[in-house]
Design a protein around this motif. Structure first.
Motif, PDB file in Angstrom:
ATOM      1  N   GLY A  14      38.749  45.261   9.773  1.00 12.52           N
ATOM      2  CA  GLY A  14      39.118  44.589   8.521  1.00 12.52           C
ATOM      3  C   GLY A  14      38.928  45.590   7.380  1.00 12.52           C
ATOM      4  N   PRO A  15      38.911  45.117   6.138  1.00 13.12           N
ATOM      5  CA  PRO A  15      38.753  46.035   4.998  1.00 13.12           C
ATOM      6  C   PRO A  15      37.526  46.948   5.112  1.00 13.12           C
ATOM      7  N   TYR A  16      36.415  46.458   5.643  1.00 15.73           N
ATOM      8  CA  TYR A  16      35.202  47.288   5.724  1.00 15.73           C
ATOM      9  C   TYR A  16      35.329  48.366   6.802  1.00 15.73           C
ATOM     10  N   GLY A  17      35.717  47.975   8.005  1.00 13.78           N
ATOM     11  CA  GLY A  17      35.824  48.956   9.093  1.00 13.78           C
ATOM     12  C   GLY A  17      36.864  50.013   8.763  1.00 13.78           C
ATOM     13  N   ARG A  39      42.864  41.274  11.234  1.00 15.91           N
ATOM     14  CA  ARG A  39      43.088  40.041  12.000  1.00 15.91           C
ATOM     15  C   ARG A  39      42.500  38.799  11.323  1.00 15.91           C
ATOM     16  N   SER A  40      41.347  38.939  10.669  1.00 13.98           N
ATOM     17  CA  SER A  40      40.813  37.754   9.982  1.00 13.98           C
ATOM     18  C   SER A  40      41.825  37.224   8.988  1.00 13.98           C
ATOM     19  N   TRP A  41      42.512  38.162   8.345  1.00 13.08           N
ATOM     20  CA  TRP A  41      43.454  37.766   7.293  1.00 13.08           C
ATOM     21  C   TRP A  41      44.749  37.232   7.892  1.00 13.08           C
ATOM     22  N   SER A  42      45.217  37.839   8.983  1.00 13.96           N
ATOM     23  CA  SER A  42      46.513  37.416   9.526  1.00 13.96           C
ATOM     24  C   SER A  42      46.394  36.180  10.408  1.00 13.96           C
ATOM     25  N   LEU A  51      44.963  35.224  -2.837  1.00 12.63           N
ATOM     26  CA  LEU A  51      43.581  35.692  -2.873  1.00 12.63           C
ATOM     27  C   LEU A  51      42.873  35.174  -4.118  1.00 12.63           C
ATOM     28  N   LYS A  52      41.566  35.013  -3.959  1.00 12.71           N
ATOM     29  CA  LYS A  52      40.743  34.588  -5.085  1.00 12.71           C
ATOM     30  C   LYS A  52      40.413  35.813  -5.955  1.00 12.71           C
ATOM     31  N   SER A  53      40.329  36.958  -5.302  1.00 13.64           N
ATOM     32  CA  SER A  53      39.989  38.171  -6.062  1.00 13.64           C
ATOM     33  C   SER A  53      41.213  38.664  -6.824  1.00 13.64           C
ATOM     34  N   GLU A  54      40.947  39.261  -7.972  1.00  9.33           N
ATOM     35  CA  GLU A  54      42.021  39.814  -8.803  1.00  9.33           C
ATOM     36  C   GLU A  54      42.633  41.033  -8.103  1.00  9.33           C
ATOM     37  N   GLN A 111      38.926  44.802  21.802  1.00  8.40           N
ATOM     38  CA  GLN A 111      37.712  44.137  21.348  1.00  8.40           C
ATOM     39  C   GLN A 111      36.499  44.839  21.937  1.00  8.40           C
ATOM     40  N   VAL A 112      35.439  44.904  21.185  1.00 10.51           N
ATOM     41  CA  VAL A 112      34.177  45.389  21.740  1.00 10.51           C
ATOM     42  C   VAL A 112      33.482  44.195  22.397  1.00 10.51           C
ATOM     43  N   THR A 113      33.155  44.352  23.672  1.00  5.69           N
ATOM     44  CA  THR A 113      32.546  43.216  24.388  1.00  5.69           C
ATOM     45  C   THR A 113      31.032  43.384  24.547  1.00  5.69           C
ATOM     46  N   ALA A 141      32.069  43.514  11.598  1.00 10.40           N
ATOM     47  CA  ALA A 141      32.741  42.431  12.335  1.00 10.40           C
ATOM     48  C   ALA A 141      33.104  41.243  11.459  1.00 10.40           C
ATOM     49  N   GLY A 142      32.808  41.324  10.165  1.00  6.15           N
ATOM     50  CA  GLY A 142      33.337  40.344   9.218  1.00  6.15           C
ATOM     51  C   GLY A 142      32.823  38.928   9.370  1.00  6.15           C
ATOM     52  N   ILE A 143      33.757  37.971   9.240  1.00  4.85           N
ATOM     53  CA  ILE A 143      33.380  36.576   9.066  1.00  4.85           C
ATOM     54  C   ILE A 143      33.504  35.722  10.329  1.00  4.85           C
ATOM     55  N   THR A 144      34.325  36.154  11.289  1.00  6.23           N
ATOM     56  CA  THR A 144      34.765  35.215  12.340  1.00  6.23           C
ATOM     57  C   THR A 144      33.641  34.704  13.242  1.00  6.23           C
ATOM     58  N   HIS A 145      32.561  35.468  13.353  1.00  5.55           N
ATOM     59  CA  HIS A 145      31.469  35.027  14.237  1.00  5.55           C
ATOM     60  C   HIS A 145      30.571  33.985  13.557  1.00  5.55           C
ATOM     61  N   PHE A 146      30.773  33.777  12.268  1.00  4.55           N
ATOM     62  CA  PHE A 146      29.743  33.060  11.501  1.00  4.55           C
ATOM     63  C   PHE A 146      30.192  31.714  10.933  1.00  4.55           C
ATOM     64  N   PHE A 379      32.928  40.276  -0.179  1.00  2.78           N
ATOM     65  CA  PHE A 379      34.296  40.486  -0.669  1.00  2.78           C
ATOM     66  C   PHE A 379      34.770  41.897  -0.344  1.00  2.78           C
ATOM     67  N   ALA A 380      36.102  42.039  -0.294  1.00  3.66           N
ATOM     68  CA  ALA A 380      36.674  43.354  -0.020  1.00  3.66           C
ATOM     69  C   ALA A 380      36.168  44.382  -1.047  1.00  3.66           C
ATOM     70  N   TYR A 381      35.893  43.951  -2.249  1.00  3.81           N
ATOM     71  CA  TYR A 381      35.462  44.858  -3.315  1.00  3.81           C
ATOM     72  C   TYR A 381      34.227  45.671  -2.905  1.00  3.81           C
TER      73      TYR A 381
HETATM   74  C1  LIG Z   1      39.787  31.484   3.084  1.00  9.16           C
HETATM   75  C2  LIG Z   1      39.151  32.771   2.652  1.00  9.16           C
HETATM   76  C3  LIG Z   1      39.592  33.401   1.509  1.00  9.16           C
HETATM   77  C4  LIG Z   1      39.026  34.602   1.108  1.00  9.16           C
HETATM   78  N1  LIG Z   1      39.500  35.207  -0.019  1.00  9.16           N
HETATM   79  C5  LIG Z   1      39.009  36.406  -0.379  1.00  9.16           C
HETATM   80  C6  LIG Z   1      39.528  37.096  -1.514  1.00  9.16           C
HETATM   81  O1  LIG Z   1      40.384  36.600  -2.210  1.00  9.16           O
HETATM   82  N2  LIG Z   1      39.029  38.327  -1.795  1.00  9.16           N
HETATM   83  C7  LIG Z   1      38.065  38.918  -1.052  1.00  9.16           C
HETATM   84  O2  LIG Z   1      37.670  40.040  -1.347  1.00  9.16           O
HETATM   85  N3  LIG Z   1      37.530  38.276   0.012  1.00  9.16           N
HETATM   86  C8  LIG Z   1      37.982  37.052   0.365  1.00  9.16           C
HETATM   87  N4  LIG Z   1      37.460  36.411   1.449  1.00  9.16           N
HETATM   88  C9  LIG Z   1      36.357  37.041   2.175  1.00  9.16           C
HETATM   89  C10 LIG Z   1      36.920  38.006   3.192  1.00  9.16           C
HETATM   90  O3  LIG Z   1      36.786  37.435   4.454  1.00  9.16           O
HETATM   91  C11 LIG Z   1      36.196  39.340   3.121  1.00  9.16           C
HETATM   92  O4  LIG Z   1      36.352  39.898   1.853  1.00  9.16           O
HETATM   93  C12 LIG Z   1      36.760  40.401   4.048  1.00  9.16           C
HETATM   94  O5  LIG Z   1      37.398  39.868   5.148  1.00  9.16           O
HETATM   95  C13 LIG Z   1      35.684  41.355   4.396  1.00  9.16           C
HETATM   96  O6  LIG Z   1      36.190  42.346   5.263  1.00  9.16           O
HETATM   97  P1  LIG Z   1      35.466  42.694   6.635  1.00  9.16           P
HETATM   98  O7  LIG Z   1      36.117  43.908   7.139  1.00  9.16           O
HETATM   99  O8  LIG Z   1      34.005  42.687   6.451  1.00  9.16           O
HETATM  100  O9  LIG Z   1      35.728  41.430   7.545  1.00  9.16           O
HETATM  101  P2  LIG Z   1      37.032  40.904   8.280  1.00  9.16           P
HETATM  102  O10 LIG Z   1      38.201  40.963   7.402  1.00  9.16           O
HETATM  103  O11 LIG Z   1      36.625  39.592   8.851  1.00  9.16           O
HETATM  104  O12 LIG Z   1      37.262  41.957   9.434  1.00  9.16           O
HETATM  105  C14 LIG Z   1      36.409  42.094  10.541  1.00  9.16           C
HETATM  106  C15 LIG Z   1      37.238  42.305  11.756  1.00  9.16           C
HETATM  107  O13 LIG Z   1      36.380  42.584  12.856  1.00  9.16           O
HETATM  108  C16 LIG Z   1      36.948  42.009  13.988  1.00  9.16           C
HETATM  109  N5  LIG Z   1      35.953  41.880  15.043  1.00  9.16           N
HETATM  110  C17 LIG Z   1      34.926  41.019  15.108  1.00  9.16           C
HETATM  111  N6  LIG Z   1      34.227  41.206  16.246  1.00  9.16           N
HETATM  112  C18 LIG Z   1      34.843  42.210  16.902  1.00  9.16           C
HETATM  113  C19 LIG Z   1      34.609  42.849  18.149  1.00  9.16           C
HETATM  114  N7  LIG Z   1      33.615  42.478  18.950  1.00  9.16           N
HETATM  115  N8  LIG Z   1      35.427  43.863  18.523  1.00  9.16           N
HETATM  116  C20 LIG Z   1      36.461  44.257  17.723  1.00  9.16           C
HETATM  117  N9  LIG Z   1      36.735  43.665  16.545  1.00  9.16           N
HETATM  118  C21 LIG Z   1      35.932  42.660  16.142  1.00  9.16           C
HETATM  119  C22 LIG Z   1      37.498  40.689  13.496  1.00  9.16           C
HETATM  120  O14 LIG Z   1      38.501  40.193  14.352  1.00  9.16           O
HETATM  121  C23 LIG Z   1      38.047  41.090  12.137  1.00  9.16           C
HETATM  122  O15 LIG Z   1      39.406  41.445  12.230  1.00  9.16           O
HETATM  123  C24 LIG Z   1      37.992  35.201   1.872  1.00  9.16           C
HETATM  124  C25 LIG Z   1      37.546  34.559   3.029  1.00  9.16           C
HETATM  125  C26 LIG Z   1      38.109  33.349   3.411  1.00  9.16           C
HETATM  126  C27 LIG Z   1      37.614  32.693   4.671  1.00  9.16           C
END
Ligand SMILES: Cc1cc2nc3c(=O)[nH]c(=O)nc-3n(C[C@H](O)[C@H](O)[C@H](O)COP(=O)(O)OP(=O)(O)OC[C@H]3O[C@@H](n4cnc5c(N)ncnc54)[C@H](O)[C@@H]3O)c2cc1C
Length: 411
Positions: A14-17, A39-42, A51-54, A111-113, A141-146, A379-381
């Motif tokens: 996602g944005p962080y990785g 993937r979380s976004w798509s 998006l909520k963020s500017e 996926q990392v298992t 790994a972002g939000i999906t596990h939580f 947040f992505a920021y």
């Molecule tokens: C409805 C909603 C609206 C939002 N709107 C905003 C917004 O407007 N602006 C903003 O900044 N943020 C917003 N957010 C928060 C947003 O989720 C985070 O900003 C952003 O996704 C953080 O990026 P990330 O890389 O940490 O996480 P993610 O985007 O969740 O990316 C993590 C990725 O890791 C993958 N992953 C997890 N486990 C594994 C594994 N074992 N092996 C391989 N891959 C794995 C996941 O599938 C995912 O693709 C919103 C969230 C929600 C739920």
């Protein structure tokens, strides 16, 4: 030290990785990154959402700041404004995918298992049946596990009740009676989009009033800018501090940090959804769920309403837009022995100033790092700061290792 080990394995794209990988590419560290891009976004945000963020706070980060959302939109001739023009989720996804192709072409779509400690390195396994060794693992790994679903609902069959994360495409709800539980941005987005697709939707929320963010007004008078400066997390000094100087947040006492992460930046919906909600969206506010029962093809909710009366309503489906709660115990790909070694507070990792946990070499960025670095990590920021900080640290570790091994071989 195992010489076959890669320096860094990043879990999640996602944005962080992706931002971290883009930074590491310029260092002399070898790295691999795993996951499906954006993937979380798509797959987990409702289609049609904005998006909520500017605009200026909705970037992925390359080391030279060349390819921000603004640059992407200019290339593609898409409308863009730093402030005041909502960013479509589809635009953000396409931008993230383009960023990945340009800056992280080596991404592995697997996926990392499993991750476990083997001596002083980590063994990482993937669903492509590969095992590799890594000196550092960064969990992005972002939000999906939580996902968090209130206990009353979590026991019900998944085909009747689901977390909002599992409802990205909403067309199947056309003509069906759906309750959306929650009063935050995600609940409002889902309810509005469901209504647009022709669902008979009701929002059920504990809060008695839905408070929307105010639309941004620019330019603002100097005095307003001093009183409430703008930041990547919105207006005000608190948001400014959280978004621009996360190391100060990190230095605060733990109890204060936990409180601030819980209370700062509640889930208020965006200004641009207000028009579709007020007077248009059926809502039960000030409502508390008393019980929930599965019925043939539906769910009966017993709700205590604002006037203390009790209502029993049957819905075809319930969507719990009830947020996220970080829990290390939900990261099943981390071996349980490894998880048990991570110092934690309330099941969230305690991280040092390099995003490193008490297990040397194991780092967390994004939502899982919020209790250490503040709400900006939600947040992505926050990805820019995390990418710079972690990549610099890992590069310096590499230099130290090379100096160390040169000293050994010349001895
Ligand atoms: C409805 C909603 C609206 C939002 N709107 C905003 C917004 O407007 N602006 C903003 O900044 N943020 C917003 N957010 C928060 C947003 O989720 C985070 O900003 C952003 O996704 C953080 O990026 P990330 O890389 O940490 O996480 P993610 O985007 O969740 O990316 C993590 C990725 O890791 C993958 N992953 C997890 N486990 C594994 C594994 N074992 N092996 C391989 N891959 C794995 C996941 O599938 C995912 O693709 C919103 C969230 C929600 C739920």
């Amino acid at each position: 030290m195992d010489k076959s080990a890669v320096d860094v394995a990043i879990v999640g794209a996602g944005p962080y990785g992706l931002s971290l990988a883009a930074h590491l590419r310029e260092s002399q560290r070898s790295f691999r990154i795993f996951g499906a891009p954006m993937r979380s976004w798509s797959h987990h945000m409702p289609k049609g959402m904005c998006l909520k963020s500017e605009g200026f706070a909705s970037d992925l980060y390359d080391p030279h700041g060349e390819f921000r959302l603004k640059a992407y939109c200019a290339e593609k001739r898409l409308d863009y404004a730093d402030i005041g023009l909502p960013v479509k989720v589809e635009t953000f996804i396409d931008y993230g995918l383009e960023f990945q192709q340009r800056y992280v072409p080596s991404l592995e779509h697997v996926q990392v298992t499993g991750v476990r400690k083997v001596g002083d390195v980590f063994e990482v396994t993937t669903d492509a049946d590969e095992r590799l060794l890594a000196r550092h693992v960064v969990v992005a790994a972002g939000i999906t596990h939580f996902t968090f679903v209130p206990p009353l609902l979590s026991e019900l069959p998944k085909n009747l009740v689901g977390h909002s994360l599992h409802h990205s495409a909403l067309q199947n709800f056309k003509g069906r009676k759906v309750a959306v539980i929650g009063g935050g941005a995600s609940a409002i987005d889902h309810a509005v989009l469901l209504q647009r697709t022709g669902a008979d939707v009701e929002l059920v929320a504990r809060r008695p009033v839905i408070r929307f963010h105010e639309p941004p007004v620019e330019p603002r008078p100097l005095i307003e800018r001093i009183k409430a400066p703008r930041s990547g997390l919105g207006l005000g000094w608190r948001s400014r501090m959280c978004s621009e100087i996360p190391l100060v947040f990190h230095a605060m006492p733990q109890s204060l940090r936990l409180k601030a992460v819980k209370s700062h930046l509640g889930p208020a919906p965006c200004w641009f959804t207000k028009e579709a909600v007020v007077g248009r969206l059926p809502m039960r506010l000030g409502a508390s769920l008393l019980h929930a029962r599965a019925e043939t093809g539906g769910v009966e909710l017993a709700i205590r309403q604002q006037d203390q009366s009790e209502a029993r309503i049957r819905y075809d489906h319930v969507i719990a837009a009830t947020g996220y709660k970080v829990a290390l115990s939900r990261l099943h790909f981390l071996d349980s022995a490894l998880r048990s070694q991570i110092r934690n507070v309330a099941d969230t990792p305690i991280l040092d100033r390099q995003f490193e946990s008490s297990v040397p070499g194991l780092h967390f960025v994004g939502l899982a790092a919020a209790n250490s670095f503040g709400p900006v990590q939600r947040f992505a920021y926050g990805a820019g700061f995390a990418a710079r900080r972690v990549s610099r640290y890992l590069a310096s570790r590499g230099r130290r290792r090379r100096i160390g091994s040169a000293a050994v071989s010349s001895a």
